[in-house]
Write an enzyme that holds these catalytic residues in place. Structure first.
Site, PDB file in Angstrom:
ATOM      1  N   ASP A   1       0.864  -1.177   0.000  1.00  0.00           N
ATOM      2  CA  ASP A   1       0.000   0.000   0.000  1.00  0.00           C
ATOM      3  C   ASP A   1       0.900   1.226   0.000  1.00  0.00           C
ATOM      4  O   ASP A   1       2.128   1.109  -0.009  1.00  0.00           O
ATOM      5  CB  ASP A   1      -0.998  -0.008   1.168  1.00  0.00           C
ATOM      6  CG  ASP A   1      -0.377   0.274   2.527  1.00  0.00           C
ATOM      7  OD1 ASP A   1       0.842   0.556   2.605  1.00  0.00           O
ATOM      8  OD2 ASP A   1      -1.104   0.210   3.534  1.00  0.00           O
TER       9      ASP A   1
ATOM     10  N   ASP B   1      -4.856  -6.617   7.920  1.00  0.00           N
ATOM     11  CA  ASP B   1      -3.464  -6.471   8.323  1.00  0.00           C
ATOM     12  C   ASP B   1      -3.380  -5.763   9.661  1.00  0.00           C
ATOM     13  O   ASP B   1      -4.245  -4.948  10.004  1.00  0.00           O
ATOM     14  CB  ASP B   1      -2.656  -5.713   7.260  1.00  0.00           C
ATOM     15  CG  ASP B   1      -3.030  -4.240   7.169  1.00  0.00           C
ATOM     16  OD1 ASP B   1      -2.454  -3.422   7.918  1.00  0.00           O
ATOM     17  OD2 ASP B   1      -3.923  -3.899   6.366  1.00  0.00           O
TER      18      ASP B   1
ATOM     19  N   CYS C   1       4.639 -22.571  26.768  1.00  0.00           N
ATOM     20  CA  CYS C   1       4.666 -22.256  25.331  1.00  0.00           C
ATOM     21  C   CYS C   1       5.827 -22.985  24.666  1.00  0.00           C
ATOM     22  O   CYS C   1       6.956 -22.979  25.177  1.00  0.00           O
ATOM     23  CB  CYS C   1       4.800 -20.749  25.111  1.00  0.00           C
ATOM     24  SG  CYS C   1       4.856 -20.283  23.363  1.00  0.00           S
TER      25      CYS C   1
ATOM     26  N   CYS D   1       6.912 -22.290  21.507  1.00  0.00           N
ATOM     27  CA  CYS D   1       7.514 -21.542  20.396  1.00  0.00           C
ATOM     28  C   CYS D   1       9.008 -21.354  20.653  1.00  0.00           C
ATOM     29  O   CYS D   1       9.490 -21.450  21.787  1.00  0.00           O
ATOM     30  CB  CYS D   1       6.814 -20.200  20.186  1.00  0.00           C
ATOM     31  SG  CYS D   1       7.312 -18.881  21.315  1.00  0.00           S
TER      32      CYS D   1
ATOM     33  N   CYS E   1      10.165 -18.846  23.468  1.00  0.00           N
ATOM     34  CA  CYS E   1      10.072 -19.293  24.856  1.00  0.00           C
ATOM     35  C   CYS E   1      11.016 -20.451  25.149  1.00  0.00           C
ATOM     36  O   CYS E   1      11.563 -20.556  26.251  1.00  0.00           O
ATOM     37  CB  CYS E   1       8.634 -19.675  25.185  1.00  0.00           C
ATOM     38  SG  CYS E   1       7.507 -18.259  25.127  1.00  0.00           S
TER      39      CYS E   1
ATOM     40  N   HIS F   1       6.751 -13.861  19.682  1.00  0.00           N
ATOM     41  CA  HIS F   1       5.957 -14.863  20.413  1.00  0.00           C
ATOM     42  C   HIS F   1       4.473 -14.545  20.302  1.00  0.00           C
ATOM     43  O   HIS F   1       3.649 -15.436  20.059  1.00  0.00           O
ATOM     44  CB  HIS F   1       6.382 -14.892  21.887  1.00  0.00           C
ATOM     45  CG  HIS F   1       5.317 -15.415  22.801  1.00  0.00           C
ATOM     46  ND1 HIS F   1       5.126 -16.766  23.050  1.00  0.00           N
ATOM     47  CD2 HIS F   1       4.352 -14.764  23.507  1.00  0.00           C
ATOM     48  CE1 HIS F   1       4.100 -16.920  23.868  1.00  0.00           C
ATOM     49  NE2 HIS F   1       3.613 -15.730  24.156  1.00  0.00           N
TER      50      HIS F   1
END
Length: 429
Positions: free
Chosen positions: A96, A260, A385, A387, A390, A412
């Site tokens: 954009d 978004d 968590c 991920c 973490c 995260h």
């Protein structure tokens, strides 16, 4: 419904040393850093939005350095962002014009032709026509006629539609691999619905709704209802800058195709309380406040206190070190929650000391803050968590301190939100 991440060079150093608080040896900015989709095992979004206003150019500099700008134009968006279609199939590469960056100008600095050229050079799959922000919005029961609307607002409305018409003609030259998006601006639900109809009549089958960032969710719902009701179902809708991400059901209700936002990342360090995200047992998002332990030699508040003589820098560094050790020791189960909090709150009290505040009010403020921090630490959310943030960072991700820590926490959050969205999308209609 796709989640598009609005990028602003949000990278981290994967080799960052948390104990020494410094980058990895020999690190080169950007080259050695990683985007969220590189750092995590899976991309935490369905596409990336790049704004011309963020990239910048010779006339209107953005966030990119001159060297980065040249590389971006030379290599294209996907290669610069290291977001190849082969690794991320079906992902959107959306552009954009970054209307907020030129909101104070009488008209956009970009034209339809050069915007289409920017998208072509960047290899974008989707791109928005140049629009001009409208900040006015009529309340319920107030529908101003065009003649009653301020001239500046009318001009912005007409400029956006004219640019849409010119952009659609230019974009057709880019071929079927590119999807042009008309942008809806307006001062009311009626004007936005009429703009949507005009853009659809031009040929657009994907429209982006702009100007909703300052609106409340009930106002956004009214806009979506009016716009959706004015369009054939075949016309897709994108919501630009949707920060109220707890309201996903509102988007689903009105058939929004994509939106978004940077909210999950930005709230990691810009929100007063909702810094670390997790998912509750019922599937809802829940939030924790990060533990603020600023660098004693870098924090402006502490430097000011040192200059005025109300806090010795050596004392500040000692308290800072004790606070960090307290949180780490608690995480390792070497001290109790109260022991870890004692060190944190001693530093907090020194940082927030104000001679004009009564001792009683200072004590009350400290008690409130201690309770908030206790909730975060007692829950030990970093242990639940899986991920990469973490797994590798542990409690360091919960410490509000440096950009690398704070953006890791934001990455995260992106992971948590995208997981939440994926499960939301799988729910039966």
């Amino acid at each position: 419904m796709k989640f598009i991440f609005a990028d602003s060079l949000d990278t981290i150093d994967p080799a960052y040393d948390f104990v020494a608080d410094r980058n990895g040896a020999g690190r080169t900015v950007h080259r050695d850093d990683q985007y969220p989709h590189e750092f995590l095992e899976q991309a935490p979004y369905d596409g990336i939005l790049v704004s011309r206003g963020i990239v910048g150019d010779a006339r209107y500099p953005g966030k990119y350095s001159e060297a980065q700008l040249m590389r971006f134009r030379r290599e294209g968006a996907r290669r610069f962002l290291r977001y190849p279609l082969e690794r991320f199939p079906d992902s959107m590469m959306m552009g954009d014009c970054g209307a907020f960056t030129y909101r104070n100008l009488p008209e956009p600095p970009y034209r339809a032709a050069d915007t289409a050229e920017f998208y072509a050079d960047g290899g974008f799959t989707h791109g928005c026509a140049p629009d001009h922000l409208i900040f006015d919005f009529d309340e319920v029961g107030v529908e101003r006629a065009l003649a009653d609307v301020p001239e500046d607002v009318r001009n912005r409305y007409e400029i956006t539609l004219q640019n849409g018409s010119e952009f659609y003609a230019e974009a057709r030259r880019l071929g079927p691999a590119f999807t042009p998006m008309g942008v809806i601006q307006g001062w009311s639900t009626k004007s936005m619905a009429e703009a949507a109809q005009k853009l659809a009549a031009m040929g657009f089958d994907y429209l982006a709704i702009g100007g909703t960032v300052p609106l409340k969710i009930d106002q956004i719902r009214r806009v979506l209802a009016a716009v959706r009701g004015a369009l054939p179902h075949s016309v897709r809708l994108h919501l630009l800058g949707f920060g109220k991400i707890e309201e996903l059901r509102s988007l689903e209700e009105f058939g929004v195709t994509s939106f978004d936002t940077t909210s999950p990342l930005l709230r990691a360090f810009k929100d007063a309380k909702k810094n670390y995200w997790a998912r509750a047992s019922n599937g809802d998002l829940t939030y924790y406040t990060a533990i603020r332990i600023p660098q004693a030699t870098e924090n402006n508040k502490l430097k000011h206190k040192a200059l005025e003589g109300s806090l010795n820098q050596e004392t500040a560094r000692r308290l800072e070190d004790a606070a960090l050790k307290g949180v780490r020791a608690y995480s390792a189960r070497e001290v109790s929650l109260d022991q870890g909090l004692d060190a944190v709150m001693e530093y907090w009290s020194a940082l927030n000391w104000d001679e004009e505040t009564s001792p009683t009010r200072r004590a009350e403020a400290a008690a409130r803050q201690r309770k908030v921090y206790a909730t975060t630490l007692a829950a030990r959310p970093w242990e639940d968590c899986g991920c990469r943030v973490c797994r590798e960072s542990g409690v360091e991700a919960l410490i509000f301190r440096t950009s690398n820590r704070n953006k890791r926490r934001g990455i995260h959050n992106l992971h948590v939100f995208h997981t939440h969205l994926n499960e939301f999308r799988q729910e039966p209609v």
